[in-house]
Design an enzyme around this catalytic site. Structure first.
Site, mmCIF file in Angstrom:
data_model
loop_
_atom_site.group_PDB
_atom_site.id
_atom_site.type_symbol
_atom_site.label_atom_id
_atom_site.label_comp_id
_atom_site.label_asym_id
_atom_site.label_seq_id
_atom_site.Cartn_x
_atom_site.Cartn_y
_atom_site.Cartn_z
ATOM 1 N N ASP A 1 -1.063 0.934 -4.723
ATOM 2 C CA ASP A 1 -0.173 0.983 -3.974
ATOM 3 C C ASP A 1 -0.421 0.158 -1.869
ATOM 4 O O ASP A 1 -1.526 0.286 -1.474
ATOM 5 C CB ASP A 1 0.351 2.675 -3.453
ATOM 6 C CG ASP A 1 1.213 3.133 -4.337
ATOM 7 O OD1 ASP A 1 1.145 2.442 -5.361
ATOM 8 O OD2 ASP A 1 0.976 4.477 -5.000
ATOM 9 N N PRO A 2 0.643 -0.240 -1.714
ATOM 10 C CA PRO A 2 0.277 -0.916 -0.162
ATOM 11 C C PRO A 2 -0.029 0.270 0.899
ATOM 12 O O PRO A 2 -0.845 -0.489 1.423
ATOM 13 C CB PRO A 2 1.755 -1.433 0.061
ATOM 14 C CG PRO A 2 2.837 -1.737 -1.448
ATOM 15 C CD PRO A 2 2.083 -0.726 -2.259
#
EC number: 5.4.99.25
Length: 235
Positions: free
Chosen positions: A52-53
């Site tokens: 995930d970012p």
């Protein structure tokens, strides 16, 4: 110094993903650097497992013919470290969305926190977050979630072989987890909060290992660029 043919024949590149970058952005950046270096129109580059970012850490990238090995790497055991913040929940189970509910934490002690990890060891059923990239009827779950549309999510079998608490300074709890493919650490954080009769969300995450690969051998994007084009970094 690796050649154009080396990258086409296949290389494994370990990248330490920076915060707020998507895995897709990292792949694009590395591909761009390789294309620029050798003046290529195209080169295959893929990654073995999305981060995930809001997570940092290990991305295993493969180039050229080695992209066929991505599935093998994706199936390997992974290790994560991070922080669970207790006493609250968010719809995404992490910091992507705002806190939507708060809960008491006065009853939680260090002993209870450590004891509760035992509930999550071994083979367990886990529900993926509603804010995830999994698809249902051709549409990603996070698209349903952002539209406010309820969707039935099925649980999946995962394995957690190690769940260690490394720091407790309530409401924050640091952890180290070793788990199977398909494990959502965001879901683990949410479920851990529930098991403590409170709430919990993932406030920091770092992937440290995939199989035998670790962040100790990983390069930052800038380090990879310098390795690829030393004439730029050392004029």
């Amino acid at each position: 110094m690796l050649t154009e043919q080396d990258y086409k024949d296949g290389q494994v590149i370990l990248i330490d993903k920076p915060l707020e970058w998507s895995s897709f952005q990292v792949v694009n950046k590395i591909r761009w650097h390789i294309r620029k270096k050798f003046n290529l129109k195209k080169i295959k580059v893929g990654h073995a497992g999305t981060l995930d970012p809001l997570a940092t850490g290990l991305l295993v990238l493969c180039t050229g013919k080695f992209t066929k090995k991505l599935q093998d790497f994706q199936g390997q055991i992974k290790e994560y470290t991070g922080t669970i913040t207790l006493g609250a929940t968010t719809p995404s189970y992490d910091l992507e969305t705002e806190i939507n509910q708060t809960y008491p934490t006065e009853h939680i002690t260090a002993e209870i926190v450590k004891k509760t990890t035992e509930q999550f060891l071994g083979d367990i059923d886990q529900y993926p977050p509603v804010f995830s990239a999994l698809k249902k009827d051709g549409k990603r779950l996070y698209e349903y979630a952002r539209e406010g549309e309820a969707v039935e999510i099925k649980s999946r079998k995962i394995t957690i072989s190690e769940f260690e608490i490394t720091r407790i300074e309530l409401p924050e709890v640091d952890f180290r987890v070793v788990c199977s493919k398909g494990t959502y650490i965001r879901s683990l954080a949410n479920d851990f909060g529930k098991a403590l009769h409170s709430g919990g969300y993932l406030s920091a995450l770092r992937r440290t290992k995939i199989g035998d690969f670790s962040t100790e051998k990983a390069l930052t994007i800038e380090e990879f660029e310098a390795l690829l084009t030393p004439e730029i970094s050392n004029p």
